[in-house]
Design a protein around this motif. Structure first.
Motif, PDB file in Angstrom:
ATOM      1  N   GLY A  72     -52.010  -4.512  23.345  1.00 17.56           N
ATOM      2  CA  GLY A  72     -50.656  -3.883  22.742  1.00 17.56           C
ATOM      3  C   GLY A  72     -50.611  -4.541  21.325  1.00 17.56           C
ATOM      4  O   GLY A  72     -49.908  -3.784  20.294  1.00 17.56           O
ATOM      5  N   LEU A  73     -51.735  -5.518  20.865  1.00 14.67           N
ATOM      6  CA  LEU A  73     -51.653  -5.794  19.405  1.00 14.67           C
ATOM      7  C   LEU A  73     -52.532  -4.771  18.468  1.00 14.67           C
ATOM      8  O   LEU A  73     -52.251  -4.415  17.375  1.00 14.67           O
ATOM      9  CB  LEU A  73     -52.558  -7.042  19.389  1.00 14.67           C
ATOM     10  CG  LEU A  73     -51.894  -8.204  19.862  1.00 14.67           C
ATOM     11  CD1 LEU A  73     -53.137  -9.316  19.711  1.00 14.67           C
ATOM     12  CD2 LEU A  73     -51.011  -8.717  18.885  1.00 14.67           C
ATOM     13  N   TRP A  74     -53.090  -3.821  19.207  1.00 15.42           N
ATOM     14  CA  TRP A  74     -53.889  -2.768  18.752  1.00 15.42           C
ATOM     15  C   TRP A  74     -53.084  -1.639  18.266  1.00 15.42           C
ATOM     16  O   TRP A  74     -53.405  -0.537  17.589  1.00 15.42           O
ATOM     17  CB  TRP A  74     -55.120  -2.265  19.337  1.00 15.42           C
ATOM     18  CG  TRP A  74     -56.022  -3.600  19.994  1.00 15.42           C
ATOM     19  CD1 TRP A  74     -55.957  -4.852  19.317  1.00 15.42           C
ATOM     20  CD2 TRP A  74     -56.821  -3.553  21.150  1.00 15.42           C
ATOM     21  NE1 TRP A  74     -57.056  -5.470  19.920  1.00 15.42           N
ATOM     22  CE2 TRP A  74     -57.460  -4.758  20.874  1.00 15.42           C
ATOM     23  CE3 TRP A  74     -57.148  -2.491  22.019  1.00 15.42           C
ATOM     24  CZ2 TRP A  74     -58.426  -5.247  21.973  1.00 15.42           C
ATOM     25  CZ3 TRP A  74     -58.150  -3.068  22.956  1.00 15.42           C
ATOM     26  CH2 TRP A  74     -58.692  -4.432  22.965  1.00 15.42           C
ATOM     27  N   SER A  75     -51.817  -1.470  18.974  1.00 14.50           N
ATOM     28  CA  SER A  75     -51.136  -0.195  18.793  1.00 14.50           C
ATOM     29  C   SER A  75     -50.629   0.171  17.557  1.00 14.50           C
ATOM     30  O   SER A  75     -50.423   1.513  17.256  1.00 14.50           O
ATOM     31  CB  SER A  75     -49.955  -0.215  19.836  1.00 14.50           C
ATOM     32  OG  SER A  75     -49.141  -1.224  19.370  1.00 14.50           O
ATOM     33  N   ARG A  76     -50.388  -0.636  16.709  1.00 15.35           N
ATOM     34  CA  ARG A  76     -50.123  -0.237  15.090  1.00 15.35           C
ATOM     35  C   ARG A  76     -51.121  -0.134  14.251  1.00 15.35           C
ATOM     36  O   ARG A  76     -50.879  -0.187  13.266  1.00 15.35           O
ATOM     37  CB  ARG A  76     -48.975  -1.222  14.834  1.00 15.35           C
ATOM     38  CG  ARG A  76     -47.648  -1.080  15.450  1.00 15.35           C
ATOM     39  CD  ARG A  76     -46.778  -2.254  15.195  1.00 15.35           C
ATOM     40  NE  ARG A  76     -47.264  -3.601  15.792  1.00 15.35           N
ATOM     41  CZ  ARG A  76     -46.462  -4.793  15.581  1.00 15.35           C
ATOM     42  NH1 ARG A  76     -45.465  -4.839  14.944  1.00 15.35           N
ATOM     43  NH2 ARG A  76     -46.583  -5.768  16.400  1.00 15.35           N
ATOM     44  N   ALA A 188     -46.585   6.454  22.668  1.00 17.32           N
ATOM     45  CA  ALA A 188     -45.879   7.623  22.250  1.00 17.32           C
ATOM     46  C   ALA A 188     -46.700   8.173  20.819  1.00 17.32           C
ATOM     47  O   ALA A 188     -46.916   9.337  20.968  1.00 17.32           O
ATOM     48  CB  ALA A 188     -44.380   7.668  21.862  1.00 17.32           C
ATOM     49  N   PRO A 189     -46.712   7.298  19.749  1.00 17.02           N
ATOM     50  CA  PRO A 189     -47.380   8.016  18.804  1.00 17.02           C
ATOM     51  C   PRO A 189     -48.853   8.723  18.934  1.00 17.02           C
ATOM     52  O   PRO A 189     -49.421   9.768  18.318  1.00 17.02           O
ATOM     53  CB  PRO A 189     -47.577   6.862  17.649  1.00 17.02           C
ATOM     54  CG  PRO A 189     -46.589   5.899  18.148  1.00 17.02           C
ATOM     55  CD  PRO A 189     -46.688   6.038  19.712  1.00 17.02           C
ATOM     56  N   THR A 194     -47.466  16.296  19.369  1.00 16.75           N
ATOM     57  CA  THR A 194     -47.923  17.622  19.584  1.00 16.75           C
ATOM     58  C   THR A 194     -49.479  17.691  19.529  1.00 16.75           C
ATOM     59  O   THR A 194     -49.995  17.223  18.627  1.00 16.75           O
ATOM     60  CB  THR A 194     -47.259  18.398  18.639  1.00 16.75           C
ATOM     61  OG1 THR A 194     -45.991  18.478  18.659  1.00 16.75           O
ATOM     62  CG2 THR A 194     -47.486  19.957  18.873  1.00 16.75           C
ATOM     63  N   GLY A 195     -50.148  18.314  20.469  1.00 15.08           N
ATOM     64  CA  GLY A 195     -51.448  18.374  20.400  1.00 15.08           C
ATOM     65  C   GLY A 195     -52.224  17.204  20.545  1.00 15.08           C
ATOM     66  O   GLY A 195     -53.196  16.926  20.103  1.00 15.08           O
ATOM     67  N   THR A 200     -56.284  13.293  19.136  1.00 15.93           N
ATOM     68  CA  THR A 200     -56.895  12.280  19.517  1.00 15.93           C
ATOM     69  C   THR A 200     -58.549  12.287  19.400  1.00 15.93           C
ATOM     70  O   THR A 200     -59.172  11.423  19.123  1.00 15.93           O
ATOM     71  CB  THR A 200     -56.365  11.666  20.874  1.00 15.93           C
ATOM     72  OG1 THR A 200     -55.127  11.433  20.926  1.00 15.93           O
ATOM     73  CG2 THR A 200     -57.000  10.364  21.214  1.00 15.93           C
ATOM     74  N   ALA A 201     -58.763  13.192  20.147  1.00 13.06           N
ATOM     75  CA  ALA A 201     -60.274  13.813  19.923  1.00 13.06           C
ATOM     76  C   ALA A 201     -60.805  13.720  18.504  1.00 13.06           C
ATOM     77  O   ALA A 201     -61.816  13.262  18.473  1.00 13.06           O
ATOM     78  CB  ALA A 201     -60.519  15.060  20.764  1.00 13.06           C
ATOM     79  N   ALA A 202     -60.250  14.350  17.687  1.00 10.49           N
ATOM     80  CA  ALA A 202     -60.642  14.314  16.333  1.00 10.49           C
ATOM     81  C   ALA A 202     -60.547  12.879  15.697  1.00 10.49           C
ATOM     82  O   ALA A 202     -61.729  12.627  15.011  1.00 10.49           O
ATOM     83  CB  ALA A 202     -59.711  15.185  15.132  1.00 10.49           C
TER      84      ALA A 202
END
Length: 217
Positions: A72-76, A188-189, A194-195, A200-202
């Motif tokens: 959870g620390l990494w999410s931002r 969510a981010p 969208t896409g 995320t792959a990029a």
């Protein structure tokens, strides 16, 4: 991470250690905690050998909290950083664990519309090696192994494989491109935009390039 606003503070941590991890009021401190734990989870606390007291504290915190809480620390963190890249791999692993049948179906559909190899075309004149998108079960095993220790080269390869995998999934999603990895707002981010799969792959490909150049930190 069961929908709580923040992880618990275990009793074995003294106030200074807890503040190192849960310093939400100080963005700089929160960023330091994200980077310190990301390095320690993947490379081991000894990776922080330049700051032995910090390495010891982070090691104890990881042992006390476990990966789910620490992630959870990494999410931002930005996608171009180690904690940001690990957050994306963590979410992918969670999705593989929670909905393997859907992912397997989409992966099969994706391989019918694409080749299993993703060519990296960022350097047309000198293309780098092709990256094979691993099967879902194989990728899940590799992601689990990642969080038990690796090095920069292995991390870069896994980031590339995860990116190729997400592109195959994107090709097999049809009219349902959703990535329902996690119910928490923090995901969510990455998963709700969208896409999400191709975006995320990029990001993972960029993180892999940084890891190979020793610039993913």
């Amino acid at each position: 991470m069961d929908g709580r606003d923040r992880p618990r503070r275990p009793a074995i941590l003294d106030p200074a250690e807890a503040e190192l991890i849960w310093g939400d009021s100080d963005p700089a401190l929160a960023s330091e905690a994200a980077h310190a734990t990301a390095n320690a989870v993947v490379f081991g606390p000894s990776h922080l050998a330049g700051d032995e007291p910090l390495a010891e504290r982070v090691g104890r915190i990881i042992d006390a909290e476990g990966l789910d809480e620490i992630a959870g620390l990494w999410s931002r963190s930005p996608a171009s950083t180690l904690p940001g890249a690990l957050w994306r791999l963590y979410l992918l692993r969670a999705w593989l664990e929670r909905d393997p049948e859907t992912i397997a179906t989409r992966f099969r559909g994706g391989t019918e519309h694409t080749t299993p190899v993703e060519l990296r075309e960022d350097d047309v004149e000198n293309p780098r090696d092709a990256v094979v998108a691993p099967a879902p079960t194989v990728l899940g095993e590799r992601l689990s192994q990642l969080f038990s220790g690796t090095d920069e080269t292995e991390l870069a390869g896994l980031l590339e494989e995860a990116a190729a995998f997400l592109r195959v999934l994107a090709a097999g999603t049809g009219s349902d491109p959703g990535w329902r990895t996690h119910d928490e707002e923090a995901a969510a981010p990455v998963t709700g935009r969208t896409g999400a799969l191709t975006a995320t792959a990029a990001e993972l490909d960029d993180a892999a390039a940084r890891a190979r150049a020793g610039r993913l930190d």
